[in-house]
Design a protein around this motif. Structure first.
Motif, PDB file in Angstrom:
ATOM      1  N   ALA A  40      51.382  50.408  40.169  1.00  0.00           N
ATOM      2  CA  ALA A  40      51.862  49.061  39.862  1.00  0.00           C
ATOM      3  C   ALA A  40      51.548  48.715  38.414  1.00  0.00           C
ATOM      4  N   TYR A  41      52.462  47.951  37.815  1.00  0.00           N
ATOM      5  CA  TYR A  41      52.219  47.386  36.492  1.00  0.00           C
ATOM      6  C   TYR A  41      52.253  45.877  36.644  1.00  0.00           C
ATOM      7  N   GLY A  42      51.159  45.207  36.291  1.00  0.00           N
ATOM      8  CA  GLY A  42      51.051  43.771  36.455  1.00  0.00           C
ATOM      9  C   GLY A  42      50.918  43.052  35.128  1.00  0.00           C
ATOM     10  N   LEU A  43      51.459  41.849  35.073  1.00  0.00           N
ATOM     11  CA  LEU A  43      51.386  41.008  33.882  1.00  0.00           C
ATOM     12  C   LEU A  43      50.977  39.607  34.299  1.00  0.00           C
ATOM     13  N   ARG A  44      50.020  39.034  33.579  1.00  0.00           N
ATOM     14  CA  ARG A  44      49.580  37.663  33.850  1.00  0.00           C
ATOM     15  C   ARG A  44      49.635  36.858  32.556  1.00  0.00           C
ATOM     16  N   GLU A  45      50.122  35.618  32.656  1.00  0.00           N
ATOM     17  CA  GLU A  45      50.175  34.728  31.498  1.00  0.00           C
ATOM     18  C   GLU A  45      49.786  33.314  31.916  1.00  0.00           C
ATOM     19  N   ASN A  46      49.141  32.609  31.004  1.00  0.00           N
ATOM     20  CA  ASN A  46      48.837  31.190  31.200  1.00  0.00           C
ATOM     21  C   ASN A  46      49.795  30.418  30.312  1.00  0.00           C
ATOM     22  N   MET A  47      50.808  29.793  30.911  1.00  0.00           N
ATOM     23  CA  MET A  47      51.873  29.147  30.152  1.00  0.00           C
ATOM     24  C   MET A  47      51.736  27.635  30.077  1.00  0.00           C
ATOM     25  N   LEU A  48      51.319  27.008  31.194  1.00  0.00           N
ATOM     26  CA  LEU A  48      51.255  25.542  31.242  1.00  0.00           C
ATOM     27  C   LEU A  48      49.874  25.021  31.632  1.00  0.00           C
ATOM     28  N   SER A  49      48.919  25.915  31.849  1.00  0.00           N
ATOM     29  CA  SER A  49      47.624  25.507  32.399  1.00  0.00           C
ATOM     30  C   SER A  49      46.489  25.857  31.439  1.00  0.00           C
ATOM     31  N   GLY A  50      46.592  25.376  30.213  1.00  0.00           N
ATOM     32  CA  GLY A  50      45.593  25.679  29.203  1.00  0.00           C
ATOM     33  C   GLY A  50      44.207  25.160  29.504  1.00  0.00           C
ATOM     34  N   PHE A  51      44.089  24.254  30.470  1.00  0.00           N
ATOM     35  CA  PHE A  51      42.785  23.707  30.848  1.00  0.00           C
ATOM     36  C   PHE A  51      41.952  24.682  31.669  1.00  0.00           C
ATOM     37  N   GLY A  52      42.569  25.755  32.187  1.00  0.00           N
ATOM     38  CA  GLY A  52      41.862  26.693  33.062  1.00  0.00           C
ATOM     39  C   GLY A  52      42.039  28.126  32.607  1.00  0.00           C
ATOM     40  N   PRO A  53      41.170  29.040  33.075  1.00  0.00           N
ATOM     41  CA  PRO A  53      41.202  30.429  32.617  1.00  0.00           C
ATOM     42  C   PRO A  53      42.039  31.371  33.478  1.00  0.00           C
ATOM     43  N   VAL A  54      42.838  30.855  34.411  1.00  0.00           N
ATOM     44  CA  VAL A  54      43.634  31.741  35.259  1.00  0.00           C
ATOM     45  C   VAL A  54      45.097  31.695  34.856  1.00  0.00           C
ATOM     46  N   SER A  95      45.927  46.286  36.933  1.00  0.00           N
ATOM     47  CA  SER A  95      46.829  46.565  35.827  1.00  0.00           C
ATOM     48  C   SER A  95      46.913  45.386  34.860  1.00  0.00           C
ATOM     49  N   ALA A  96      46.964  44.182  35.401  1.00  0.00           N
ATOM     50  CA  ALA A  96      47.025  43.005  34.541  1.00  0.00           C
ATOM     51  C   ALA A  96      45.773  42.881  33.677  1.00  0.00           C
ATOM     52  N   ALA A  97      44.658  43.408  34.173  1.00  0.00           N
ATOM     53  CA  ALA A  97      43.417  43.384  33.397  1.00  0.00           C
ATOM     54  C   ALA A  97      43.358  44.521  32.374  1.00  0.00           C
ATOM     55  N   SER A  98      43.852  45.698  32.755  1.00  0.00           N
ATOM     56  CA  SER A  98      43.775  46.868  31.870  1.00  0.00           C
ATOM     57  C   SER A  98      44.946  46.960  30.901  1.00  0.00           C
ATOM     58  N   LEU A  99      46.024  46.217  31.194  1.00  0.00           N
ATOM     59  CA  LEU A  99      47.254  46.233  30.388  1.00  0.00           C
ATOM     60  C   LEU A  99      47.936  47.598  30.401  1.00  0.00           C
ATOM     61  N   LYS A 100      47.776  48.322  31.504  1.00  0.00           N
ATOM     62  CA  LYS A 100      48.466  49.601  31.677  1.00  0.00           C
ATOM     63  C   LYS A 100      48.750  49.791  33.168  1.00  0.00           C
ATOM     64  N   PRO A 101      49.711  50.634  33.527  1.00  0.00           N
ATOM     65  CA  PRO A 101      49.968  50.880  34.957  1.00  0.00           C
ATOM     66  C   PRO A 101      48.723  51.436  35.647  1.00  0.00           C
ATOM     67  N   GLU A 102      48.534  51.023  36.901  1.00  0.00           N
ATOM     68  CA  GLU A 102      47.396  51.478  37.676  1.00  0.00           C
ATOM     69  C   GLU A 102      47.875  52.109  38.983  1.00  0.00           C
ATOM     70  N   THR A 103      47.216  53.195  39.370  1.00  0.00           N
ATOM     71  CA  THR A 103      47.545  53.869  40.622  1.00  0.00           C
ATOM     72  C   THR A 103      47.047  53.067  41.818  1.00  0.00           C
ATOM     73  N   VAL A 104      47.847  52.998  42.856  1.00  0.00           N
ATOM     74  CA  VAL A 104      47.416  52.363  44.099  1.00  0.00           C
ATOM     75  C   VAL A 104      46.354  53.247  44.747  1.00  0.00           C
ATOM     76  N   ARG A 105      45.212  52.672  45.022  1.00  0.00           N
ATOM     77  CA  ARG A 105      44.125  53.448  45.612  1.00  0.00           C
ATOM     78  C   ARG A 105      44.512  53.927  47.011  1.00  0.00           C
ATOM     79  N   PRO A 106      44.257  55.205  47.325  1.00  0.00           N
ATOM     80  CA  PRO A 106      44.615  55.718  48.657  1.00  0.00           C
ATOM     81  C   PRO A 106      43.759  55.091  49.746  1.00  0.00           C
ATOM     82  N   LEU A 107      44.329  54.965  50.920  1.00  0.00           N
ATOM     83  CA  LEU A 107      43.636  54.385  52.071  1.00  0.00           C
ATOM     84  C   LEU A 107      43.288  55.483  53.055  1.00  0.00           C
ATOM     85  N   GLY A 108      42.016  55.576  53.381  1.00  0.00           N
ATOM     86  CA  GLY A 108      41.560  56.551  54.382  1.00  0.00           C
ATOM     87  C   GLY A 108      41.866  57.967  54.010  1.00  0.00           C
TER      88      GLY A 108
END
Length: 358
Positions: A218-232, A345-358
């Protein structure tokens, strides 16, 4: 008659859940509720100020100091509406005491907590259900059925974006002031706040239901566009790779009304495109290049005894039949693995592999 406890009131969906259970033909017995730290306490009795206030507004049952007090009541069912950070510990504890548990979406804050919950269920006599409001959309059930029956041929792309939203407190019409929002867990990353967990989780769950295969990366992107009062983030998007398909998922707290534009799921296949929309009970099929709609299918209402989370849990406990798969821990764990990769991915700014289950 089910004896039910409520754990936490961090999620405003609790009122809807209570309404559904109160409508069960046999009725229910609400035997207690408790908040989960951190919370402001009343100096007079040490109880959570928040849940005491909600108890008056929603006719909640007697307020207890902690979840352990509720476990001691030996309930049949627990409804968990804590912040996302608390899901892993609280749900695992309830299951360890063989209490059937419903947790409001998303399943957990990260994959480690989700795995912990599934392991607890495996060692328990109780059932874990993760409630997603989109599961109760008849058009989504029909779209999934048509997809699995090959209506668009081999699925190439899955698209989903949440409907209009300016954040979790905007649905009453007026957005609260920033100072209020700043204090709410939804805007605190350490408690599982942010638009990605809140809304991209829907898309991950639906993609799992429609595609029926594990995500690979997965490749994830996060942006704070209208909520400058908070860190999410108040805007998020994920591109997920599967073995032979791609999912595009968007979750936004920064979108003014666009109710006339379908939000999906939209299923693009080798032979056509299928369009569903939570504000429309019809599923539309397009099979000709640049051509008009090929067919429109009207979704039937869900079976009366399985049309919401309360009736579905009641059906499961009465009959012993499995929960609908999109509510069960197995499918939710796979969806959580994809969401977890998107968050990383949104934290590392690069695609991340989905961790295998079991």
């Amino acid at each position: 008659m089910y004896r039910i406890v409520i754990v936490g009131f961090a999620h405003m969906h609790l009122k809807t859940l209570m309404d559904h259970f109160n409508a069960l033909p046999g009725g229910v017995d609400w035997i207690g509720c408790a908040d989960v730290a951190p919370f402001e306490t009343d100096p007079a009795d040490g109880l959570s100020v928040r849940i005491k206030a909600m108890a008056q507004k929603l006719a909640l049952p007697r307020v207890y100091p902690s979840c352990q007090d509720l476990i001691a009541l030996d309930p049949d069912i627990a409804i968990v509406c804590t912040d996302n950070r608390a899901h892993g510990a609280v749900v695992s504890d309830l299951l360890a005491h063989n209490i059937h548990t419903i947790v409001e979406k998303p399943m957990a804050m990260d994959l480690d907590d989700a795995v912990r919950m599934v392991q607890s269920e495996a060692n328990s006599k109780a059932t874990l259900a993760i409630n997603w409001p989109v599961v109760w959309q008849p058009a989504f059930h029909l779209a999934q059925k048509l997809t699995r029956e090959g209506a668009v041929g081999r699925v190439l792309r899955f698209h989903y974006r949440n409907p209009e939203s300016l954040g979790p407190f905007s649905h009453g019409g007026r957005q609260p002031d920033p100072e209020f929002l700043q204090r709410q867990w939804w805007y605190q990353p350490e408690r599982g706040g942010g638009a990605m967990l809140d809304y991209c989780g829907y898309g991950c769950l639906l993609a799992q239901w429609f595609l029926q295969k594990p995500g690979l990366s997965a490749y994830g992107l996060r942006e704070n566009m209208l909520s400058g009062f908070g860190p999410v983030e108040d805007y998020s998007t994920m591109t997920v790779r599967y073995e032979d398909a791609v999912a595009l998922i968007e979750g936004s707290w920064a979108t003014v009304s666009f109710g006339g534009v379908p939000t999906g799921p939209v299923i693009y296949g080798a032979e056509g495109t299928l369009v569903a929309h939570r504000y429309d009970n019809a599923v539309k099929l397009y099979k000709t290049l640049h051509g008009p709609m090929t067919a429109s299918y009207e979704a039937e209402t869900l079976p009366a005894d399985r049309a919401d989370i309360a009736r579905e849990m009641d059906h499961h406990l009465r009959t012993g039949e499995p929960l609908f798969e999109a509510l069960g821990s197995a499918m939710n764990l796979q969806a959580m693995a994809v969401l977890d990769a998107g968050l990383r991915s949104a934290a590392s700014l690069k695609p991340e592999t989905v961790r295998p289950l079991g």
